[in-house]
Design a protein around this motif. Structure first.
Motif, mmCIF file in Angstrom:
data_model
loop_
_atom_site.group_PDB
_atom_site.id
_atom_site.type_symbol
_atom_site.label_atom_id
_atom_site.label_comp_id
_atom_site.label_asym_id
_atom_site.label_seq_id
_atom_site.Cartn_x
_atom_site.Cartn_y
_atom_site.Cartn_z
ATOM 1 N N LEU A 173 9.544 14.839 28.484
ATOM 2 C CA LEU A 173 10.834 15.334 28.018
ATOM 3 C C LEU A 173 11.159 16.593 28.808
ATOM 4 N N PHE A 174 12.432 16.988 28.790
ATOM 5 C CA PHE A 174 12.811 18.213 29.484
ATOM 6 C C PHE A 174 13.999 18.863 28.792
ATOM 7 N N SER A 175 14.131 20.140 29.031
ATOM 8 C CA SER A 175 15.280 20.915 28.545
ATOM 9 C C SER A 175 15.856 21.680 29.730
ATOM 10 N N LEU A 176 17.157 21.487 29.989
ATOM 11 C CA LEU A 176 17.794 22.154 31.123
ATOM 12 C C LEU A 176 18.643 23.344 30.696
ATOM 13 N N ARG A 177 19.385 23.183 29.609
ATOM 14 C CA ARG A 177 20.241 24.286 29.166
ATOM 15 C C ARG A 177 20.099 24.470 27.668
ATOM 16 N N ASN A 178 19.848 25.702 27.288
ATOM 17 C CA ASN A 178 19.748 26.064 25.885
ATOM 18 C C ASN A 178 20.479 27.386 25.725
ATOM 19 N N ASP A 179 21.817 27.304 25.578
ATOM 20 C CA ASP A 179 22.631 28.516 25.531
ATOM 21 C C ASP A 179 22.303 29.399 24.334
ATOM 22 N N LYS A 180 21.793 28.799 23.286
ATOM 23 C CA LYS A 180 21.498 29.548 22.065
ATOM 24 C C LYS A 180 20.408 30.580 22.305
ATOM 25 N N ASN A 181 19.357 30.180 23.037
ATOM 26 C CA ASN A 181 18.228 31.068 23.282
ATOM 27 C C ASN A 181 18.067 31.460 24.746
ATOM 28 N N ASP A 182 19.000 31.010 25.583
ATOM 29 C CA ASP A 182 19.000 31.370 26.999
ATOM 30 C C ASP A 182 17.654 31.077 27.670
ATOM 31 N N ARG A 183 17.115 29.879 27.435
ATOM 32 C CA ARG A 183 15.819 29.516 28.010
ATOM 33 C C ARG A 183 15.982 28.937 29.410
ATOM 34 N N LYS A 184 14.948 29.065 30.199
ATOM 35 C CA LYS A 184 14.903 28.472 31.526
ATOM 36 C C LYS A 184 14.615 26.980 31.393
ATOM 37 N N PRO A 185 14.931 26.172 32.440
ATOM 38 C CA PRO A 185 14.583 24.749 32.403
ATOM 39 C C PRO A 185 13.082 24.547 32.197
ATOM 40 N N GLU A 186 12.725 23.595 31.329
ATOM 41 C CA GLU A 186 11.317 23.356 31.004
ATOM 42 C C GLU A 186 11.024 21.860 30.974
ATOM 43 N N LYS A 187 9.791 21.530 31.339
ATOM 44 C CA LYS A 187 9.304 20.144 31.296
ATOM 45 C C LYS A 187 8.196 20.045 30.260
ATOM 46 N N PHE A 188 8.183 18.937 29.467
ATOM 47 C CA PHE A 188 7.191 18.749 28.414
ATOM 48 C C PHE A 188 6.527 17.385 28.581
ATOM 49 N N PRO A 189 5.332 17.322 29.160
ATOM 50 C CA PRO A 189 4.674 16.032 29.387
ATOM 51 C C PRO A 189 4.202 15.395 28.089
ATOM 52 N N VAL A 190 4.005 14.074 28.130
ATOM 53 C CA VAL A 190 3.468 13.370 26.986
ATOM 54 C C VAL A 190 2.023 13.823 26.775
ATOM 55 N N ILE A 191 1.629 14.023 25.527
ATOM 56 C CA ILE A 191 0.272 14.458 25.216
ATOM 57 C C ILE A 191 -0.714 13.351 25.606
ATOM 58 N N TYR A 192 -1.804 13.733 26.234
ATOM 59 C CA TYR A 192 -2.753 12.752 26.780
ATOM 60 C C TYR A 192 -3.185 11.738 25.730
ATOM 61 N N LEU A 193 -3.531 12.186 24.533
ATOM 62 C CA LEU A 193 -4.008 11.283 23.498
ATOM 63 C C LEU A 193 -2.874 10.475 22.866
ATOM 64 N N LYS A 194 -1.606 10.844 23.168
ATOM 65 C CA LYS A 194 -0.466 10.170 22.545
ATOM 66 C C LYS A 194 0.355 9.344 23.534
ATOM 67 N N HIS A 195 -0.138 9.217 24.790
ATOM 68 C CA HIS A 195 0.709 8.547 25.786
ATOM 69 C C HIS A 195 0.917 7.068 25.488
ATOM 70 N N ARG A 196 0.114 6.506 24.599
ATOM 71 C CA ARG A 196 0.328 5.109 24.196
ATOM 72 C C ARG A 196 1.573 4.958 23.314
ATOM 73 N N THR A 197 2.056 6.056 22.788
ATOM 74 C CA THR A 197 3.292 6.024 21.988
ATOM 75 C C THR A 197 4.362 6.887 22.644
ATOM 76 N N ALA A 198 4.406 6.814 23.966
ATOM 77 C CA ALA A 198 5.374 7.629 24.705
ATOM 78 C C ALA A 198 6.808 7.232 24.381
ATOM 79 N N LEU A 199 7.024 5.919 24.186
ATOM 80 C CA LEU A 199 8.366 5.398 23.910
ATOM 81 C C LEU A 199 8.315 4.479 22.700
ATOM 82 N N PHE A 200 9.434 4.421 21.993
ATOM 83 C CA PHE A 200 9.558 3.464 20.903
ATOM 84 C C PHE A 200 10.758 2.574 21.191
ATOM 85 N N TYR A 201 10.533 1.258 21.061
ATOM 86 C CA TYR A 201 11.624 0.319 21.339
ATOM 87 C C TYR A 201 12.117 -0.323 20.049
#
Length: 473
Positions: free
Chosen positions: A379-407
């Protein structure tokens, strides 16, 4: 009245005037000294000015020879470049070229393009094109756009880096064609005389096939066909395209055939964009900041995918409907989802396996829904005007990558477990961000807290989608 001329005598007089270097009464007012052997040439400013460059330019260059210093500005840079190129003064060529490349302006960029091509200055030519690509939305609205040569306009339109509405681009090309054909810009297109329309069609015939008519709305397509300004070989294809717009299967077959025929005809040179969707993140209406563009490229870390991905789904174009989203986006492999909220938050997710349709392995096991494994998802966040955060990337947790997506075919894209990290409803209008169940939270934030739930979109479930875009190859 009769006019007599004696150019031969005038030529001999001027030649003798120059050759009498040692005569004190020859009225010389300028002297050029060659430093290598101290040979000097006396001359006249008026002759140099009329047959070469202005005396101020020559004075600046001669001053550089003696002092190693020269003042270059926007007014004299091009003349210095021309003079130094003509007489192979390498140092000045480099100095003037660097100055021009660092001071490109919309007002002079067309002249620089022409100069670069005439003088075979490829680096300056490339820099000029790059400047236009980066400023195209401004450049196209100026009168300087109308001064482009046809080959330069063709090169610009063939590049994927320009980002502009296709209908607006079409209107600008019509203006360019009118200007080049000396047709009054104020004259209503439908009221042009037959000979004016033919002249205009001929003028735009070699550039109009760079327009992606596939991105026009039905009304826009109807309007341009009514004006009868498009060359016949293209307008006939557009009429067919228009008739098939209500039948999706036949329309897709028609588009695929047109592309295939064109590629075969041109030996693989796909330079007609009529029925070709835009490619690359440059066509995004959400991603407008260069920092965001570069961050996504860095995070995906796959230049081949990044350069070839196309905008498959857009709520602006395709509407807010999860079933259509699944029809278009399922089984596409690597997929980038970008969301912009009404409050101007921009975030999304990336998967390297894509969302899965009902007839594949995962859905057969789980029926109408299922979890999808993807260790490379994030997941990622590019703009957060409320808290003025920088762009961030959030990788899937290693133990949870089997549930990375739900269909599930009656809800929108979902990252993580059902109703967890990021999900959209069936209308693609609202969703939720119970962030941190399958994807890494920023350090110090705990899953389940209000801070975690509101981190991506400003709130857990009270945000509304303004735009949604999905990219894949």
């Amino acid at each position: 009245m009769e006019t007599y001329s004696n150019l031969e005598k005038l030529s001999n007089d001027l030649k003798n005037l120059f050759q009498n270097q040692n005569e004190e009464e020859s009225y010389f007012d300028f002297e050029i000294i060659c430093e290598q052997n101290q040979t000097s040439f006396k001359t006249h400013k008026s002759i140099l000015s009329s047959r070469n460059v202005s005396s101020s330019i020559l004075s600046s260059i001669l001053n550089y020879f003696y002092s190693g210093k020269i003042k270059i500005n926007l007014e004299n840079a091009i003349q210095i470049l021309i003079f130094s190129s003509k007489y192979l003064i390498d140092e000045l060529i480099g100095i003037s070229l660097n100055f021009i490349k660092n001071h490109l302006q919309i007002e002079t960029i067309v002249d620089i393009l022409k100069l670069s091509e005439t003088m075979n200055l490829n680096k300056l030519l490339n820099s000029s094109y790059k400047f236009i690509f980066e400023n195209f939305d401004k450049f196209i609205k100026t009168p300087f756009f109308l001064e482009l040569e046809e080959n330069h306009l063709n090169s610009i339109l063939s590049n994927y880096e320009i980002s502009i509405d296709e209908f607006e681009l079409f209107q600008s090309i019509i203006k360019w064609g009118k200007h080049k054909s000396n047709i009054n810009q104020e004259k209503d297109n439908q009221k042009l005389k037959k000979e004016e329309k033919e002249k205009l069609q001929d003028q735009i015939s070699n550039v109009i096939d760079k327009i992606r008519f596939i991105d026009f709305t039905k009304q826009e397509l109807k309007d341009i066909l009514k004006e009868d300004l498009i060359p016949e070989q293209i307008s006939q294809k557009l009429i067919q395209f228009q008739k098939l717009q209500e039948n999706e299967n036949e329309l897709n077959q028609f588009i695929e055939k047109e592309l295939k025929d064109f590629i075969e005809k041109e030996n693989g040179n796909e330079n007609s964009f009529i029925f070709k969707p835009k490619i690359g993140l440059n066509c995004s209406t959400i991603i407008q900041e260069k920092e965001h563009f570069n961050k996504i490229r860095e995070w995906i870390n796959d230049d081949k995918f990044f350069s070839k991905m196309r905008l498959g789904f857009s709520t602006q174009r395709d509407g807010f409907n999860c079933f259509k989203w699944h029809d278009i986006c399922d089984d596409q492999g690597k997929t980038l989802v970008i969301i912009k909220t009404k409050d101007n938050f921009i975030f999304g997710g990336f998967t390297s396996v894509g969302f899965i349709s009902n007839d594949v392995y995962w859905s057969k096991i789980f029926g109408e829904s299922g979890y999808i494994e993807d260790e490379n998802a994030f997941l990622f966040s590019l703009r957060n005007d409320k808290n003025d955060r920088k762009p961030e990337k959030f990788p899937v947790i290693y133990l949870k990558h089997r549930t990375a997506l739900f269909y599930q075919d009656d809800i929108g894209p979902t990252f993580g477990k059902f109703s967890s990290d990021l999900f959209l409803d069936e209308k693609l209008k609202t969703g939720g961000t119970n962030f941190g169940r399958s994807y890494d939270l920023p350090y110090g934030i705990k899953y389940g807290t209000n801070e975690a739930k509101s981190y991506l979109a400003g709130s857990y479930d009270k945000w509304e989608v303004d735009e949604l875009e999905t990219f894949f190859i």
